[in-house]
Design a protein around this motif. Structure first.
Motif, mmCIF file in Angstrom:
data_model
loop_
_atom_site.group_PDB
_atom_site.id
_atom_site.type_symbol
_atom_site.label_atom_id
_atom_site.label_comp_id
_atom_site.label_asym_id
_atom_site.label_seq_id
_atom_site.Cartn_x
_atom_site.Cartn_y
_atom_site.Cartn_z
ATOM 1 N N GLY A 89 4.131 1.841 12.503
ATOM 2 C CA GLY A 89 3.709 1.797 13.942
ATOM 3 C C GLY A 89 4.630 2.272 14.690
ATOM 4 O O GLY A 89 5.919 2.039 14.445
ATOM 5 N N GLY A 90 4.524 3.147 15.582
ATOM 6 C CA GLY A 90 5.134 4.018 16.553
ATOM 7 C C GLY A 90 4.536 5.218 17.270
ATOM 8 O O GLY A 90 3.522 5.197 17.306
ATOM 9 N N SER A 91 5.473 5.956 17.851
ATOM 10 C CA SER A 91 4.930 6.969 18.731
ATOM 11 C C SER A 91 4.368 7.998 17.594
ATOM 12 O O SER A 91 4.661 8.304 16.631
ATOM 13 N N LEU A 92 3.231 8.782 18.498
ATOM 14 C CA LEU A 92 2.765 9.841 17.643
ATOM 15 C C LEU A 92 3.552 11.160 17.538
ATOM 16 O O LEU A 92 4.179 11.502 18.671
ATOM 17 N N VAL A 93 3.924 11.643 16.662
ATOM 18 C CA VAL A 93 4.902 12.707 16.490
ATOM 19 C C VAL A 93 4.445 13.722 15.505
ATOM 20 O O VAL A 93 3.351 13.429 14.444
ATOM 21 N N SER A 94 4.829 14.889 15.328
ATOM 22 C CA SER A 94 4.282 16.081 14.452
ATOM 23 C C SER A 94 4.891 15.849 13.109
ATOM 24 O O SER A 94 5.812 15.357 12.754
ATOM 25 N N LEU A 95 3.776 15.740 12.079
ATOM 26 C CA LEU A 95 4.124 15.793 10.713
ATOM 27 C C LEU A 95 3.640 17.101 10.086
ATOM 28 O O LEU A 95 2.490 17.603 10.308
ATOM 29 N N ASP A 96 4.751 17.637 9.381
ATOM 30 C CA ASP A 96 4.136 18.822 8.530
ATOM 31 C C ASP A 96 4.410 18.458 7.156
ATOM 32 O O ASP A 96 5.297 18.604 6.457
ATOM 33 N N ARG A 97 3.012 18.371 6.458
ATOM 34 C CA ARG A 97 3.266 18.377 4.934
ATOM 35 C C ARG A 97 4.232 17.211 4.281
ATOM 36 O O ARG A 97 4.938 17.530 3.598
ATOM 37 N N PHE A 98 3.911 16.008 5.029
ATOM 38 C CA PHE A 98 4.812 14.920 4.824
ATOM 39 C C PHE A 98 4.151 14.300 3.409
ATOM 40 O O PHE A 98 3.067 14.175 3.365
ATOM 41 N N SER A 99 4.907 14.276 2.105
ATOM 42 C CA SER A 99 4.482 13.927 0.955
ATOM 43 C C SER A 99 4.498 12.533 0.786
ATOM 44 O O SER A 99 5.362 11.739 1.183
ATOM 45 N N VAL A 100 3.317 11.809 0.539
ATOM 46 C CA VAL A 100 3.155 10.626 0.104
ATOM 47 C C VAL A 100 2.967 10.156 -1.415
ATOM 48 O O VAL A 100 2.828 9.014 -1.659
ATOM 49 N N PHE A 101 2.701 11.271 -2.377
ATOM 50 C CA PHE A 101 2.580 10.945 -3.608
ATOM 51 C C PHE A 101 2.966 12.299 -4.391
ATOM 52 O O PHE A 101 2.322 13.274 -3.897
ATOM 53 N N ASN A 102 3.778 12.170 -5.048
ATOM 54 C CA ASN A 102 4.152 13.486 -5.908
ATOM 55 C C ASN A 102 4.588 12.863 -7.331
ATOM 56 O O ASN A 102 5.589 12.746 -7.619
ATOM 57 N N ASN A 103 3.479 13.219 -8.263
ATOM 58 C CA ASN A 103 3.863 12.565 -9.353
ATOM 59 C C ASN A 103 2.741 13.359 -10.589
ATOM 60 O O ASN A 103 1.676 13.947 -10.047
ATOM 61 N N LEU A 104 2.783 13.172 -11.741
ATOM 62 C CA LEU A 104 1.762 13.447 -12.840
ATOM 63 C C LEU A 104 0.595 12.471 -12.749
ATOM 64 O O LEU A 104 0.761 11.356 -12.284
ATOM 65 N N ALA A 105 -0.655 12.976 -12.684
ATOM 66 C CA ALA A 105 -1.829 12.220 -12.635
ATOM 67 C C ALA A 105 -2.358 11.365 -13.849
ATOM 68 O O ALA A 105 -3.211 10.784 -13.925
ATOM 69 N N ASN A 106 -1.181 11.545 -14.784
ATOM 70 C CA ASN A 106 -1.610 10.622 -16.205
ATOM 71 C C ASN A 106 -1.614 9.356 -16.251
ATOM 72 O O ASN A 106 -2.070 8.633 -16.794
ATOM 73 N N GLY A 107 -1.080 8.717 -14.996
ATOM 74 C CA GLY A 107 -0.990 7.323 -14.878
ATOM 75 C C GLY A 107 -2.190 6.797 -14.046
ATOM 76 O O GLY A 107 -2.233 5.689 -13.861
ATOM 77 N N LEU A 108 -3.117 7.547 -13.655
ATOM 78 C CA LEU A 108 -4.062 7.406 -12.771
ATOM 79 C C LEU A 108 -5.414 7.317 -13.628
ATOM 80 O O LEU A 108 -5.891 8.285 -14.366
ATOM 81 N N PRO A 109 -6.185 6.129 -13.598
ATOM 82 C CA PRO A 109 -7.365 5.910 -14.114
ATOM 83 C C PRO A 109 -8.583 7.249 -14.036
ATOM 84 O O PRO A 109 -8.401 7.758 -12.735
ATOM 85 N N LEU A 110 -9.062 7.640 -14.928
ATOM 86 C CA LEU A 110 -10.233 8.667 -14.522
ATOM 87 C C LEU A 110 -11.176 8.156 -13.431
ATOM 88 O O LEU A 110 -11.426 6.918 -13.397
ATOM 89 N N GLY A 111 -11.727 9.161 -12.553
ATOM 90 C CA GLY A 111 -12.631 8.648 -11.683
ATOM 91 C C GLY A 111 -12.614 9.484 -10.238
ATOM 92 O O GLY A 111 -11.676 10.128 -10.155
ATOM 93 N N GLU A 112 -12.942 8.899 -9.435
ATOM 94 C CA GLU A 112 -13.046 9.416 -7.788
ATOM 95 C C GLU A 112 -12.340 8.577 -6.916
ATOM 96 O O GLU A 112 -12.293 7.335 -6.984
ATOM 97 N N TYR A 113 -11.324 9.027 -6.320
ATOM 98 C CA TYR A 113 -10.289 8.646 -5.369
ATOM 99 C C TYR A 113 -10.760 9.289 -3.891
ATOM 100 O O TYR A 113 -10.758 10.542 -3.713
ATOM 101 N N ARG A 114 -10.909 8.039 -2.968
ATOM 102 C CA ARG A 114 -11.329 8.801 -1.658
ATOM 103 C C ARG A 114 -10.101 8.389 -0.633
ATOM 104 O O ARG A 114 -10.090 7.116 -0.619
#
Length: 414
Positions: free
Chosen positions: A362-387
């Protein structure tokens, strides 16, 4: 504001006659590619919302070998509605850093006296200018060009150096170095002359808005009276008959040429204005509107839908261009609908399982440029669709509204 020829002139936009109310000024372009950046610049002036950190040298959409049309147009539009450079600039005949001294006329000795004072910063409040005649309107209380007081008129702003705060020697202007001296990074008046390739100057500073607000206090230079006006720039489309026409030529870099007449002693009104851009310059024409925040969420640098093998690295980034809503209080959200339930990104940047909404920030709207929220191997994620949906609200009440959002679908495959 507003003149190089007299110390006591204010120039008003086209159509002002001394009557208060909304003043509409039309802006036309000669080429369709100019439309979106022109609309953006119009929105920026109409909103009159100043920010700090308005000079962006990296993390934007302008190639390093091109000049941002929108940024330069924002500056030239300022001239066409009556604003001058806050510094001596190129018209002084000076070169290099000396152009950053506060705007003046020559005094009785018929020369510009230039000394940066003890702090060594050109354009600051201890410059030694001898008999130079100040043309810059400064905040009487602070002489801070990044001040944004509630009332702007001749009672709060002056160009008379006798009204400077105790200990100040000259009017300080809003150039980058003065801003740094005052503790503000990457901040400068849009009306400051000069831009480098690859930069964006798409937001106004306090000096830009207060100077226009001073003019908007009308002929009596007193806010809250019957001759006050507000300015509404209006996009007229592709035309050469608007009050301000934006077109190309093949000389210089860019310019605003105005025809103005004296409507009342000390007050000129623009009658007609033309903005020219040299068509030999490599201009970047922004295609992203600033009318509302622009959000992007990507997976491995792709938008919309992407398939990722469990053996692959998965990188999820978010980007945000606030547009004219910069600094508006807002809630930030990132929701993930997954094969094993609903998850939310929390304020520790961790995805948490919850059927109830969890705010990321929560805060002011500011510019973000390619801010990383996840960076890992996908092998820990169950198969299927993520939205995944990245959203911001137009308020800050910790209730998920999702007024502005972007969504990506990620298919995790074997």
């Amino acid at each position: 504001m507003f003149s190089d020829q007299s110390a006591n002139i204010i120039t008003h936009p086209t159509g002002y006659s001394g009557r208060g109310g909304e003043l509409s000024v039309s802006v036309g372009v000669v080429s369709p590619e100019m439309a979106i950046p022109t609309l953006n610049a119009i929105n920026t002036w109409n909103n009159l919302k100043p920010i700090l950190g308005n000079i962006i040298k990296t993390n934007h959409n302008v190639p390093n070998d091109q000049f941002d049309f929108e940024s330069v147009l924002l500056h030239e539009l300022g001239h066409c509605i009556g604003l001058n450079h806050p510094t001596l600039s190129s018209e002084s005949g000076l070169s290099g850093p000396d152009r950053n001294y506060t705007k003046t006329m020559r005094g009785a000795n018929n020369m510009l006296d230039l000394h940066p004072g003890l702090d060594g910063v050109i354009g600051s409040n201890d410059d030694q200018r001898n008999d130079d005649v100040n043309l810059f309107w400064f905040h009487r209380e602070s002489n801070n060009p990044f001040a944004n007081p509630p009332t702007v008129d001749s009672t709060t702003y002056s160009r008379d150096l006798h009204d400077l705060p105790p200990g100040h020697l000259f009017a300080a202007n809003a150039n980058l170095e003065t801003a740094r001296l005052l503790g503000f990074q990457n901040s400068e008046a849009i009306m400051q002359q000069g831009i480098s390739a690859g930069e964006t100057h798409r937001a106004l500073s306090m000096d830009d808005t207060t100077t226009l607000r001073l003019a908007m206090s009308g002929f009596d230079r007193e806010a809250g009276t019957n001759d006050d006006y507000t300015l509404a720039l209006e996009f007229a489309g592709v035309t050469d008959t608007a009050d301000i026409v934006v077109s190309f030529n093949s000389t210089g870099f860019s310019s605003c040429e105005i025809n103005a007449t004296e409507s009342k002693p000390g007050h000129f009104v623009v009658r007609k204005a033309n903005i020219y851009f040299n068509d030999n310059i490599k201009w970047f024409f922004n295609t992203v509107s600033n009318a509302q925040p622009n959000l992007t969420i990507t997976a491995n640098n792709a938008r919309g839908s992407v398939s990722v093998s469990q053996n692959d690295q998965l990188l999820i980034d978010i980007s945000l261009l606030p547009g004219v809503h910069e600094q508006t209080p807002a809630d930030y959200w990132l929701r993930a609908e997954t094969p094993v339930g609903r998850y939310w990104l929390n304020d520790q940047l961790e995805f948490v399982r919850s059927d109830l909404s969890i705010r990321a920030y929560g805060g002011s709207l500011v510019s973000l440029d390619r801010f990383s929220v996840f960076n890992n191997l996908a092998n820990g994620l169950p198969l299927g669709e993520y939205r995944l949906t990245f959203a911001v609200d137009d308020n800050q009440d910790v209730i998920f509204d999702g007024n502005f959002a972007d969504t990506i679908t990620i298919n995790i495959t074997p």
